[in-house]
Design a protein around this motif. Structure first.
Motif, PDB file in Angstrom:
ATOM      1  N   MET A  70       0.837  -1.191   0.000  1.00  0.00           N
ATOM      2  CA  MET A  70       0.000   0.000   0.000  1.00  0.00           C
ATOM      3  C   MET A  70       0.879   1.251   0.000  1.00  0.00           C
ATOM      4  O   MET A  70       1.851   1.331   0.768  1.00  0.00           O
ATOM      5  CB  MET A  70      -0.913   0.002   1.224  1.00  0.00           C
ATOM      6  CG  MET A  70      -1.894  -1.167   1.265  1.00  0.00           C
ATOM      7  SD  MET A  70      -3.010  -1.230  -0.159  1.00  0.00           S
ATOM      8  CE  MET A  70      -2.534  -2.780  -0.929  1.00  0.00           C
ATOM      9  N   MET A  76      -5.235   3.255   2.612  1.00  0.00           N
ATOM     10  CA  MET A  76      -5.072   1.805   2.732  1.00  0.00           C
ATOM     11  C   MET A  76      -3.910   1.466   3.653  1.00  0.00           C
ATOM     12  O   MET A  76      -3.968   0.510   4.423  1.00  0.00           O
ATOM     13  CB  MET A  76      -4.852   1.179   1.358  1.00  0.00           C
ATOM     14  CG  MET A  76      -6.041   1.292   0.405  1.00  0.00           C
ATOM     15  SD  MET A  76      -6.189   2.945  -0.341  1.00  0.00           S
ATOM     16  CE  MET A  76      -4.878   2.844  -1.583  1.00  0.00           C
ATOM     17  N   GLU A  77      -2.832   2.268   3.588  1.00  0.00           N
ATOM     18  CA  GLU A  77      -1.710   2.041   4.506  1.00  0.00           C
ATOM     19  C   GLU A  77      -2.152   2.281   5.943  1.00  0.00           C
ATOM     20  O   GLU A  77      -1.763   1.527   6.856  1.00  0.00           O
ATOM     21  CB  GLU A  77      -0.546   2.972   4.162  1.00  0.00           C
ATOM     22  CG  GLU A  77       0.686   2.701   5.044  1.00  0.00           C
ATOM     23  CD  GLU A  77       1.753   3.782   4.931  1.00  0.00           C
ATOM     24  OE1 GLU A  77       2.938   3.413   4.784  1.00  0.00           O
ATOM     25  OE2 GLU A  77       1.400   4.982   5.011  1.00  0.00           O
ATOM     26  N   GLN A  80      -3.959  -0.705   7.049  1.00  0.00           N
ATOM     27  CA  GLN A  80      -2.996  -1.783   7.235  1.00  0.00           C
ATOM     28  C   GLN A  80      -2.246  -1.634   8.565  1.00  0.00           C
ATOM     29  O   GLN A  80      -2.057  -2.613   9.304  1.00  0.00           O
ATOM     30  CB  GLN A  80      -2.008  -1.779   6.063  1.00  0.00           C
ATOM     31  CG  GLN A  80      -1.467  -3.121   5.685  1.00  0.00           C
ATOM     32  CD  GLN A  80      -0.727  -3.061   4.359  1.00  0.00           C
ATOM     33  OE1 GLN A  80       0.109  -2.189   4.128  1.00  0.00           O
ATOM     34  NE2 GLN A  80      -1.036  -3.995   3.458  1.00  0.00           N
ATOM     35  N   GLN A  81      -1.851  -0.424   8.873  1.00  0.00           N
ATOM     36  CA  GLN A  81      -1.137  -0.174  10.125  1.00  0.00           C
ATOM     37  C   GLN A  81      -2.026  -0.402  11.345  1.00  0.00           C
ATOM     38  O   GLN A  81      -1.537  -0.834  12.391  1.00  0.00           O
ATOM     39  CB  GLN A  81      -0.570   1.252  10.124  1.00  0.00           C
ATOM     40  CG  GLN A  81       0.557   1.461   9.118  1.00  0.00           C
ATOM     41  CD  GLN A  81       1.008   2.904   9.022  1.00  0.00           C
ATOM     42  OE1 GLN A  81       0.313   3.832   9.468  1.00  0.00           O
ATOM     43  NE2 GLN A  81       2.172   3.125   8.414  1.00  0.00           N
ATOM     44  N   GLY A  83      -4.346  -2.615  11.455  1.00  0.00           N
ATOM     45  CA  GLY A  83      -4.458  -4.056  11.592  1.00  0.00           C
ATOM     46  C   GLY A  83      -5.814  -4.631  11.247  1.00  0.00           C
ATOM     47  O   GLY A  83      -6.000  -5.853  11.272  1.00  0.00           O
ATOM     48  N   ARG A  84      -6.781  -3.773  10.886  1.00  0.00           N
ATOM     49  CA  ARG A  84      -8.116  -4.277  10.557  1.00  0.00           C
ATOM     50  C   ARG A  84      -8.879  -3.234   9.744  1.00  0.00           C
ATOM     51  O   ARG A  84      -8.636  -2.038   9.853  1.00  0.00           O
ATOM     52  CB  ARG A  84      -8.904  -4.635  11.812  1.00  0.00           C
ATOM     53  CG  ARG A  84      -9.306  -3.434  12.675  1.00  0.00           C
ATOM     54  CD  ARG A  84      -9.901  -3.866  14.011  1.00  0.00           C
ATOM     55  NE  ARG A  84     -10.478  -2.758  14.744  1.00  0.00           N
ATOM     56  CZ  ARG A  84      -9.787  -1.878  15.466  1.00  0.00           C
ATOM     57  NH1 ARG A  84      -8.463  -1.973  15.543  1.00  0.00           N
ATOM     58  NH2 ARG A  84     -10.406  -0.915  16.126  1.00  0.00           N
ATOM     59  N   LEU A  85      -9.811  -3.717   8.942  1.00  0.00           N
ATOM     60  CA  LEU A  85     -10.743  -2.885   8.201  1.00  0.00           C
ATOM     61  C   LEU A  85     -12.006  -2.755   9.039  1.00  0.00           C
ATOM     62  O   LEU A  85     -12.500  -3.741   9.588  1.00  0.00           O
ATOM     63  CB  LEU A  85     -11.077  -3.547   6.861  1.00  0.00           C
ATOM     64  CG  LEU A  85     -12.144  -2.871   5.986  1.00  0.00           C
ATOM     65  CD1 LEU A  85     -11.598  -1.564   5.410  1.00  0.00           C
ATOM     66  CD2 LEU A  85     -12.581  -3.819   4.866  1.00  0.00           C
ATOM     67  N   ILE A 121      -6.247  -5.896   1.206  1.00  0.00           N
ATOM     68  CA  ILE A 121      -5.329  -5.143   2.074  1.00  0.00           C
ATOM     69  C   ILE A 121      -4.538  -6.088   2.960  1.00  0.00           C
ATOM     70  O   ILE A 121      -3.340  -5.897   3.185  1.00  0.00           O
ATOM     71  CB  ILE A 121      -6.115  -4.130   2.931  1.00  0.00           C
ATOM     72  CG1 ILE A 121      -6.839  -3.124   2.033  1.00  0.00           C
ATOM     73  CG2 ILE A 121      -5.184  -3.397   3.901  1.00  0.00           C
ATOM     74  CD1 ILE A 121      -7.749  -2.166   2.789  1.00  0.00           C
ATOM     75  N   PHE A 122      -5.218  -7.132   3.448  1.00  0.00           N
ATOM     76  CA  PHE A 122      -4.596  -8.123   4.334  1.00  0.00           C
ATOM     77  C   PHE A 122      -4.707  -9.502   3.680  1.00  0.00           C
ATOM     78  O   PHE A 122      -5.776 -10.121   3.712  1.00  0.00           O
ATOM     79  CB  PHE A 122      -5.307  -8.156   5.691  1.00  0.00           C
ATOM     80  CG  PHE A 122      -5.356  -6.842   6.405  1.00  0.00           C
ATOM     81  CD1 PHE A 122      -4.235  -6.347   7.066  1.00  0.00           C
ATOM     82  CD2 PHE A 122      -6.528  -6.094   6.429  1.00  0.00           C
ATOM     83  CE1 PHE A 122      -4.283  -5.134   7.734  1.00  0.00           C
ATOM     84  CE2 PHE A 122      -6.595  -4.890   7.097  1.00  0.00           C
ATOM     85  CZ  PHE A 122      -5.461  -4.394   7.750  1.00  0.00           C
ATOM     86  N   ARG A 131      -9.017  -9.372  11.056  1.00  0.00           N
ATOM     87  CA  ARG A 131      -8.691  -8.377  10.016  1.00  0.00           C
ATOM     88  C   ARG A 131      -9.900  -7.533   9.631  1.00  0.00           C
ATOM     89  O   ARG A 131      -9.756  -6.539   8.921  1.00  0.00           O
ATOM     90  CB  ARG A 131      -8.144  -9.076   8.779  1.00  0.00           C
ATOM     91  CG  ARG A 131      -6.794  -9.731   8.982  1.00  0.00           C
ATOM     92  CD  ARG A 131      -5.763  -8.754   9.501  1.00  0.00           C
ATOM     93  NE  ARG A 131      -4.401  -9.284   9.413  1.00  0.00           N
ATOM     94  CZ  ARG A 131      -3.357  -8.699   9.942  1.00  0.00           C
ATOM     95  NH1 ARG A 131      -3.505  -7.559  10.626  1.00  0.00           N
ATOM     96  NH2 ARG A 131      -2.150  -9.225   9.814  1.00  0.00           N
TER      97      ARG A 131
END
Length: 330
Positions: A70, A76-77, A80-81, A83-85, A121-122, A131
């Motif tokens: 990402m 999106m980053e 990601q940082q 750890g979950r959507l 993303i994950f 996630r």
């Protein structure tokens, strides 16, 4: 016709269970069984840029491939940082987003869309339930949950119709499903269409386009609302409403839960579904559009349709063609 309340009432109780993963779902209010007649709704606003409401943001050279790295500074980053959507969803729309009474998991067609975004993303999202955080929200809370300044959701997948009025407040992905409005009535009703229901109390979900469409189709019905699909179904089963008007996808689920109900064949609106995203995250909209296109081009979209809708709605249609051309407003 007097009816017991078999599944809908039980479903309402299930809504207080925990969500998928280790994150507690936002609690859904107990379905309101007292009909509510909302005030007259103002005319919808025009698209702020004058574009086709279905036009979304086209992926560009900066849009990363699903499952890839990402870009630094992208939304999106940030996800990601974290750890979950975080997704706003329904837990009482059978086959779209509902809690399975056996497993306790929220599942359905809309949830499959969210899972695909999460996996993009994950890569381990299919095996790591943490996630995705599914926040259960009511229909009126869809837009506020994206605009909340303290604890917003990243994305909303809750059978939300794309229209110009909503583009003033949030952004949409490209269309991922084309639904349409119909009306559910008791199985012994002699009505052939919604126009035959003058004087009858018909429930439509609050905060949806269904209420406005219903009033336009037949101004002589007594239109009332409930915050959730289950709320409308409970009112119907209690005899407080003689019908429910809404998306055919939702009504198909209602019929599956009530043997005394049927859906009238007349379809009187088109409801293009889009994933709701904040206007502040155009890069995420572009990325989600890539994910959706991959689903449509491959087997995933049809597989999801066949699993959740084929029995009630028939063979899978051709997936909606993405429309682009909208430019993020500065």
């Amino acid at each position: 016709m007097k009816k017991l309340i078999p599944i809908a009432a039980a479903a309402a109780l299930l809504l207080t269970a925990c969500s998928s993963g280790n994150y507690a779902a936002t609690q859904l209010p107990v379905p309101e069984t007292t009909p509510t007649t909302p005030a007259a709704v103002a005319a919808g606003r025009a698209c702020p840029d004058g574009k086709n409401p279905l036009a979304s943001y086209a992926p560009d050279a900066m849009t990363p491939a699903p499952g890839g790295v990402m870009p630094a500074g992208s939304f999106m980053e940030k996800i990601q940082q974290r750890g979950r959507l975080i997704a706003g969803v329904s837990a009482d729309s059978y086959n779209l987003g509902y809690r399975d009474p056996i497993s306790g998991k929220i599942q359905g067609f809309d949830i499959d869309m969210i899972q695909a975004v999460a996996k993009a993303i994950f890569p381990d999202a299919d095996t790591n339930p943490n996630r995705v955080e599914l926040r259960v929200i009511s229909s009126p809370a869809r837009i506020p949950s994206l605009r909340d300044t303290k604890n917003p959701v990243d994305i909303v997948a809750r059978n939300m119709t794309i229209n110009c009025d909503r583009w003033n407040d949030i952004a949409f992905s490209a269309e991922y499903y084309r639904s349409g409005q119909k009306t559910l009535v008791q199985s012994d009703s002699t009505a052939k269409s919604t126009k035959d229901l003058s004087g009858q109390t018909i429930c439509a979900p609050a905060g949806s386009t269904s209420y406005d469409n219903l009033k336009k189709e037949n101004p002589a019905v007594k239109a009332v609302t409930a915050d959730t699909d289950t709320g409308c179904l409970v009112m119907f089963q209690q005899g407080k409403a003689q019908g429910i008007s809404g998306d055919d996808t939702v009504l198909a689920g209602d019929v599956a839960q009530d043997p005394y109900a049927k859906v009238l064949p007349q379809r009187f609106s088109n409801e293009p579904y889009g994933l709701g995203i904040s206007l502040n995250h155009a890069d995420f909209v572009r990325f989600v559009n890539v994910v959706l296109q991959q689903m449509k081009d491959g087997p995933a979209w049809k597989a999801s349709y066949d699993k959740w809708f084929k029995n009630a709605l028939g063979p899978a249609p051709t997936p909606p063609v993405a429309v682009y051309g909208r430019i993020p407003q500065q």
